[in-house]
Design a protein around this motif. Structure first.
Motif, short mmCIF file in Angstrom:
data_model
loop_
_atom_site.label_atom_id
_atom_site.label_comp_id
_atom_site.label_asym_id
_atom_site.label_seq_id
_atom_site.Cartn_x
_atom_site.Cartn_y
_atom_site.Cartn_z
N ASN A 172 4.92 52.95 -73.57
CA ASN A 172 4.50 52.89 -74.96
C ASN A 172 5.60 53.46 -75.87
OD1 ASN A 172 1.84 51.89 -74.44
ND2 ASN A 172 1.29 53.93 -73.73
N PRO A 173 6.05 52.70 -76.85
CA PRO A 173 7.08 53.19 -77.78
C PRO A 173 6.67 54.49 -78.46
CG PRO A 173 6.83 50.83 -78.01
CD PRO A 173 5.71 51.29 -77.12
N VAL A 174 7.64 55.38 -78.63
CA VAL A 174 7.38 56.68 -79.23
C VAL A 174 7.79 56.69 -80.70
CG1 VAL A 174 7.65 57.91 -77.06
CG2 VAL A 174 9.66 57.54 -78.50
N LYS A 175 7.27 57.68 -81.42
CA LYS A 175 7.61 57.85 -82.84
C LYS A 175 8.58 59.02 -82.97
CE LYS A 175 3.46 58.32 -84.56
NZ LYS A 175 2.40 58.40 -85.61
N ILE A 176 9.67 58.79 -83.70
CA ILE A 176 10.75 59.76 -83.81
C ILE A 176 10.97 60.16 -85.27
CG2 ILE A 176 13.20 60.19 -83.42
CD1 ILE A 176 11.62 59.90 -80.84
N MET A 177 11.02 61.47 -85.53
CA MET A 177 11.32 61.97 -86.87
C MET A 177 12.79 62.34 -86.96
SD MET A 177 9.63 65.19 -88.95
CE MET A 177 10.72 66.43 -88.23
N GLU A 207 8.58 71.25 -83.35
CA GLU A 207 7.22 71.65 -83.74
C GLU A 207 6.83 71.00 -85.06
OE1 GLU A 207 4.57 75.73 -84.29
OE2 GLU A 207 6.75 75.81 -84.43
N LYS A 208 7.77 70.93 -85.99
CA LYS A 208 7.51 70.30 -87.29
C LYS A 208 7.17 68.82 -87.11
CE LYS A 208 11.02 69.64 -90.07
NZ LYS A 208 12.13 69.92 -91.03
N ALA A 209 7.91 68.16 -86.21
CA ALA A 209 7.66 66.74 -85.95
C ALA A 209 6.30 66.54 -85.31
CB ALA A 209 8.76 66.17 -85.06
N SER A 210 5.96 67.41 -84.37
CA SER A 210 4.69 67.31 -83.65
C SER A 210 3.50 67.42 -84.60
CB SER A 210 4.62 68.38 -82.56
OG SER A 210 3.40 68.31 -81.87
N LYS A 211 3.63 68.28 -85.59
CA LYS A 211 2.52 68.51 -86.53
C LYS A 211 2.19 67.28 -87.36
CE LYS A 211 2.94 73.54 -87.03
NZ LYS A 211 3.29 74.66 -87.94
N VAL A 212 3.14 66.38 -87.49
CA VAL A 212 2.88 65.17 -88.27
C VAL A 212 2.80 63.93 -87.38
CG1 VAL A 212 3.83 66.05 -90.43
CG2 VAL A 212 5.36 64.95 -88.80
N GLY A 213 2.60 64.18 -86.08
CA GLY A 213 2.33 63.08 -85.17
C GLY A 213 3.54 62.39 -84.57
N TYR A 214 4.70 63.05 -84.63
CA TYR A 214 5.91 62.46 -84.04
C TYR A 214 6.26 63.22 -82.77
CZ TYR A 214 6.63 59.31 -87.91
OH TYR A 214 6.47 58.28 -88.80
N SER A 215 6.69 62.47 -81.76
CA SER A 215 6.88 63.08 -80.44
C SER A 215 8.22 63.79 -80.27
CB SER A 215 6.74 62.02 -79.34
OG SER A 215 7.68 60.98 -79.52
N GLN A 216 9.26 63.32 -80.96
CA GLN A 216 10.57 63.95 -80.80
C GLN A 216 11.35 63.88 -82.11
OE1 GLN A 216 12.97 63.59 -77.27
NE2 GLN A 216 11.36 62.45 -76.20
N GLU A 229 23.16 61.73 -83.60
CA GLU A 229 23.65 62.35 -82.37
C GLU A 229 22.76 62.01 -81.17
OE1 GLU A 229 25.06 66.43 -82.78
OE2 GLU A 229 26.89 65.37 -83.36
N GLU A 230 21.63 62.68 -81.00
CA GLU A 230 20.76 62.36 -79.87
C GLU A 230 19.31 62.66 -80.21
OE1 GLU A 230 20.90 65.87 -76.73
OE2 GLU A 230 22.94 65.18 -77.13
N VAL A 231 18.42 62.20 -79.33
CA VAL A 231 16.98 62.37 -79.54
C VAL A 231 16.47 63.45 -78.61
CG1 VAL A 231 14.72 61.29 -79.37
CG2 VAL A 231 16.64 59.96 -80.20
N GLY A 232 16.00 64.56 -79.17
CA GLY A 232 15.37 65.59 -78.34
C GLY A 232 16.16 65.88 -77.09
N ALA A 233 15.56 65.56 -75.94
CA ALA A 233 16.20 65.81 -74.65
C ALA A 233 16.82 64.54 -74.09
CB ALA A 233 15.17 66.36 -73.67
N ALA A 301 14.19 62.23 -67.27
CA ALA A 301 12.73 62.29 -67.17
C ALA A 301 12.08 60.92 -67.36
CB ALA A 301 12.17 63.29 -68.18
N ALA A 302 12.39 60.25 -68.48
CA ALA A 302 11.74 58.99 -68.80
C ALA A 302 12.54 57.78 -68.33
CB ALA A 302 11.52 58.89 -70.30
N VAL A 303 13.80 57.98 -67.99
CA VAL A 303 14.77 56.93 -67.70
C VAL A 303 15.10 56.21 -69.01
CG1 VAL A 303 15.41 54.92 -66.30
CG2 VAL A 303 13.87 56.67 -65.35
N VAL A 304 14.16 55.39 -69.50
CA VAL A 304 14.33 54.73 -70.79
C VAL A 304 13.02 54.87 -71.57
CG1 VAL A 304 14.65 52.52 -71.96
CG2 VAL A 304 16.04 53.07 -69.97
N SER A 305 13.12 55.28 -72.83
CA SER A 305 11.93 55.48 -73.66
C SER A 305 12.08 54.70 -74.96
CB SER A 305 11.76 56.97 -73.97
OG SER A 305 10.59 57.19 -74.73
#
Length: 354
Positions: A172-177, A207-216, A229-233, A301-305
């Motif tokens: 499932n595609p993720v939401k990124i802030m 944490e700020k992203a999580s509070k508004v429903g974004y995963s990373q 640059e990069e996304v989270g981990a 972890a995810a290989v490709v997300s």
């Protein structure tokens, strides 16, 4: 290298694969090796998993002298247990050690430690496709003084955690802030190093992203605050107007092993891959004019997300109608196929253990 093995008297029962999460359940043993300046690495041993004792003034507790890696052991349908490109993790950890002034480990000794440990813990490698035995090699300084100085004593350890499928209900595609205030790292700092400080620095934005429903969080560079640059981990890639674009390694981005593998696979598929600076303005323009066709993160972890939505300065942008794209799916299928033995390893990436 001689490794002393002391087996546990209280072996654990492997829990149901349906209950496996990530990093919650650990195998029976742990690998430990000690370092003292002038003596080098010594006393390699595998012993029952348990708590460790540290001096209250230990270097790692006060000055963050630590590094780590993450890789997986996979079980194929035939029962073979294998690693994916372990020498890349070993080399990267030694690069991290050099930057953090921690002692390097002989590559052959490192590989021997990994393989001996995994073979002992092979019953903890799950059977289902998508599951794995996650391996966490790590090193920390443990000098027992409060002065800031080059590490004279260190400990190297490996622990293992049986992990469930990252995608229990499909990809499932993720939401990124996109973060515009905090920065993760700067060129000349430790952004290219796999150390805990980088992750600690990302917690507030996460944490700020999580509070508004974004995963990373998608990070911008720390100097100009404009280059992706990069996304989270994970590292990040984009398909823009038919071309694959990924941020170039400038010294503040982790040189991901999955990233490197994705680039090789994509080139074999016939795609042009451009490693370059990519500004947030260019990304937003591509989102607005429909030229951003796909976006995805890539990591162990995810290989490709797949990424289905971005948020920047309060505005939301959907990618590919919030669905996984063809290239992202092909990448996932190819890499996981090689890892779990469903596809031929024509790259020579697999290291067989038993």
């Amino acid at each position: 290298m001689e490794i002393k093995i002391t087996k546990t008297n209280n072996p654990k029962q492997m829990i149901s694969e349906s209950e496996l999460g990530f990093g919650k359940f650990f195998s029976d043993h742990m690998f430990i090796m000690d370092y003292v300046a002038g003596k080098g690495w010594h006393n390699a041993r595998i012993e029952p998993f348990g708590y460790i004792s540290l001096h209250p003034a230990s270097t790692v507790l006060h000055y963050g002298a630590e590094i780590f890696e993450g890789l997986k052991a996979y079980r194929t349908e035939s029962g073979e247990i294998r690693l994916f490109r372990p020498m890349e993790n070993i080399k990267r950890m030694n690069d991290s050690a050099e930057r953090m002034c921690l002692p390097k480990i002989d590559e052959n000794d490192f590989l021997q430690a990994l393989t001996t440990f995994v073979e002992l813990e092979k019953d903890f490698v799950p059977y289902s496709f998508g599951t794995s035995l996650y391996l966490r090699p790590y090193m920390f300084g443990n000098d027992e003084t409060l002065g800031v100085h080059t590490v004279q004593r260190a400990t190297f350890m490996i622990i293992a955690s049986p992990s469930g499928s990252y995608y229990k209900e499909g990809i499932n595609p993720v939401k990124i802030m996109i973060e515009s205030e905090d920065v993760r790292a700067v060129k000349g700092g430790t952004g290219a190093v796999k150390c805990g400080g980088n992750y600690a620095a990302s917690n507030r934005a996460g944490e700020k992203a999580s509070k508004v429903g974004y995963s990373q969080v998608l990070w911008l560079d720390g100097v100009h605050r404009k280059y992706i640059e990069e996304v989270g981990a994970m590292n990040v890639m984009f398909k823009i107007d038919g071309e694959i674009v990924t941020p170039m390694l400038t010294g503040s981005i982790l040189p991901g092993i999955t990233r490197k593998s994705c680039i090789e696979v994509l080139k074999d598929m016939g795609y042009k891959v451009n490693e370059r600076l990519l500004s947030i303005d260019e990304l937003i323009e591509a989102l607005e004019n429909g030229k951003l066709e796909e976006a995805w993160g890539c990591g162990t972890a995810a290989v490709v997300s797949p990424i289905g939505r971005f948020s920047y300065n309060g505005k939301e942008y959907d990618v590919n109608d919030g669905k996984i794209g063809d290239v992202t799916q092909k990448l996932y299928d190819t890499l996981t196929g090689i890892q779990w033995g469903k596809e031929e390893d024509k790259y020579g990436w697999i290291y067989k253990i038993c």
